[in-house]
Design a protein around this motif. Structure first.
Motif, PDB file in Angstrom:
ATOM      1  N   ASP A 188       0.823  -1.219   0.000  1.00 63.91           N
ATOM      2  CA  ASP A 188       0.000   0.000   0.000  1.00 63.91           C
ATOM      3  C   ASP A 188       0.854   1.265   0.000  1.00 63.91           C
ATOM      4  OD1 ASP A 188      -2.257  -1.563   0.022  1.00 63.91           O
ATOM      5  OD2 ASP A 188      -2.801  -1.117   2.096  1.00 63.91           O
ATOM      6  N   GLU A 189       1.919   1.266   0.791  1.00 63.40           N
ATOM      7  CA  GLU A 189       2.731   2.475   0.914  1.00 63.40           C
ATOM      8  C   GLU A 189       3.541   2.771  -0.348  1.00 63.40           C
ATOM      9  OE1 GLU A 189       4.825  -1.001   2.778  1.00 63.40           O
ATOM     10  OE2 GLU A 189       2.864  -0.130   3.048  1.00 63.40           O
ATOM     11  N   ARG A 190       3.616   1.855  -1.302  1.00 65.36           N
ATOM     12  CA  ARG A 190       4.344   2.049  -2.561  1.00 65.36           C
ATOM     13  C   ARG A 190       3.420   2.256  -3.762  1.00 65.36           C
ATOM     14  NH1 ARG A 190       7.825   4.126  -3.521  1.00 65.36           N
ATOM     15  NH2 ARG A 190       8.661   2.863  -5.180  1.00 65.36           N
TER      16      ARG A 190
ATOM     17  N   GLU B 273       1.544   4.729  -4.826  1.00 66.64           N
ATOM     18  CA  GLU B 273       1.724   5.994  -5.545  1.00 66.64           C
ATOM     19  C   GLU B 273       2.982   5.979  -6.399  1.00 66.64           C
ATOM     20  OE1 GLU B 273      -0.361   8.504  -5.933  1.00 66.64           O
ATOM     21  OE2 GLU B 273      -1.826   7.528  -4.658  1.00 66.64           O
TER      22      GLU B 273
ATOM     23  N   PRO C  56      -5.012   1.351  -2.259  1.00 70.22           N
ATOM     24  CA  PRO C  56      -4.713   0.881  -0.896  1.00 70.22           C
ATOM     25  C   PRO C  56      -5.937   0.956   0.001  1.00 70.22           C
ATOM     26  CG  PRO C  56      -3.023   2.376  -1.658  1.00 70.22           C
ATOM     27  CD  PRO C  56      -4.123   2.407  -2.685  1.00 70.22           C
TER      28      PRO C  56
END
Length: 66
Positions: free
Chosen positions: A32-34, A36, A51
């Protein structure tokens, strides 16, 4: 995990995914944190599932018998 589709015409190796080869039109899961970092490359990646969009089902509490 979020999901993106690879839009390229040739397979690509993605070091961030332990060197995995991604094929054209393949949908993959990314952290999720990647997310973008992939979708900002609109010529190469298409967002499929953002995400946090997966619905998680909670386990039902067990009934006490007695």
């Amino acid at each position: 995990m979020a999901r993106v589709r690879y839009l390229g015409h040739e397979p690509v190796t993605v070091p961030e995914l332990n060197g995995r080869t991604v094929e054209p039109d393949e949908v993959i899961e990314v952290p999720d944190e990647r997310f973008e970092g992939y979708v900002c490359q609109a010529a190469n990646w298409e967002p499929i599932e953002e995400p946090g969009s997966k619905k998680k089902t909670a386990a039902r509490p067990q009934k006490d018998e007695g």
